[in-house]
Design a protein around this motif. Sequence first.
Motif, mmCIF file in Angstrom:
data_model
loop_
_atom_site.group_PDB
_atom_site.id
_atom_site.type_symbol
_atom_site.label_atom_id
_atom_site.label_comp_id
_atom_site.label_asym_id
_atom_site.label_seq_id
_atom_site.Cartn_x
_atom_site.Cartn_y
_atom_site.Cartn_z
ATOM 1 N N TYR A 195 5.438 12.701 11.407
ATOM 2 C CA TYR A 195 5.831 11.879 10.264
ATOM 3 C C TYR A 195 5.832 10.432 10.725
ATOM 4 O O TYR A 195 6.562 10.063 11.638
ATOM 5 C CB TYR A 195 7.218 12.289 9.754
ATOM 6 N N PHE A 196 4.998 9.617 10.122
ATOM 7 C CA PHE A 196 4.854 8.214 10.501
ATOM 8 C C PHE A 196 5.357 7.355 9.352
ATOM 9 O O PHE A 196 4.930 7.527 8.205
ATOM 10 C CB PHE A 196 3.372 7.922 10.770
ATOM 11 N N GLU A 197 6.278 6.455 9.637
ATOM 12 C CA GLU A 197 6.805 5.563 8.603
ATOM 13 C C GLU A 197 7.136 4.227 9.226
ATOM 14 O O GLU A 197 7.804 4.165 10.265
ATOM 15 C CB GLU A 197 8.049 6.167 7.956
ATOM 16 N N ILE A 218 8.034 -6.328 0.144
ATOM 17 C CA ILE A 218 8.173 -5.460 1.307
ATOM 18 C C ILE A 218 7.633 -4.083 0.928
ATOM 19 O O ILE A 218 7.889 -3.590 -0.176
ATOM 20 C CB ILE A 218 9.646 -5.361 1.749
ATOM 21 N N GLN A 219 6.874 -3.487 1.842
ATOM 22 C CA GLN A 219 6.325 -2.160 1.598
ATOM 23 C C GLN A 219 6.767 -1.198 2.692
ATOM 24 O O GLN A 219 7.017 -1.601 3.820
ATOM 25 C CB GLN A 219 4.788 -2.202 1.589
ATOM 26 N N VAL A 220 6.839 0.072 2.341
ATOM 27 C CA VAL A 220 7.052 1.128 3.320
ATOM 28 C C VAL A 220 5.742 1.902 3.368
ATOM 29 O O VAL A 220 5.232 2.335 2.331
ATOM 30 C CB VAL A 220 8.219 2.053 2.918
ATOM 31 N N VAL A 221 5.173 2.032 4.566
ATOM 32 C CA VAL A 221 3.925 2.772 4.717
ATOM 33 C C VAL A 221 4.216 4.073 5.445
ATOM 34 O O VAL A 221 4.991 4.098 6.398
ATOM 35 C CB VAL A 221 2.845 1.936 5.447
ATOM 36 N N ARG A 222 3.614 5.164 4.961
ATOM 37 C CA ARG A 222 3.898 6.490 5.505
ATOM 38 C C ARG A 222 2.627 7.309 5.631
ATOM 39 O O ARG A 222 1.725 7.193 4.807
ATOM 40 C CB ARG A 222 4.819 7.274 4.569
ATOM 41 N N ILE A 223 2.617 8.166 6.631
ATOM 42 C CA ILE A 223 1.618 9.228 6.737
ATOM 43 C C ILE A 223 2.422 10.522 6.757
ATOM 44 O O ILE A 223 3.251 10.725 7.638
ATOM 45 C CB ILE A 223 0.765 9.099 8.007
ATOM 46 N N THR A 224 2.195 11.370 5.767
ATOM 47 C CA THR A 224 2.983 12.597 5.662
ATOM 48 C C THR A 224 2.133 13.860 5.683
ATOM 49 O O THR A 224 2.669 14.952 5.683
ATOM 50 C CB THR A 224 3.818 12.602 4.368
#
Length: 112
Positions: A39-41, A27-33
């Motif tokens: 804030y995208f997660e 499982i991965q958590v993807v983010r744009i910070t």
Amino acid sequence: MAQILDPIPGAKPEQIRCCYVNATSQIQVVRITNVASWYFERVAFPGHRLVFESFPEALLEIHTGMMASAILSDTFPCKDLEIEDNSSKEQKKTKPVSENKKAFKNNLMILI
């Protein structure tokens, strides 16, 4: 494309549609910070295809880990994850109905 939570700030013309696929068994958590005021997660399960809108300068961070810990395992520029928007091309060209149906089916297969 609708994003239920955390919509992109402002309606800038340089928005792009992106796709990331979790090709791992974790499982991965993807983010744009790195985009101001946004804030995208999202969680990406193994084999999950994530389609989202972003800006070309945004960086997608991939966090992979177990239980209560996660490490930053990779970072991708969103411009490298951009997918082609066939709808704008189809509006410029006039195609027979049969070709439009075929393009629609292909687009559905990409999103599934």
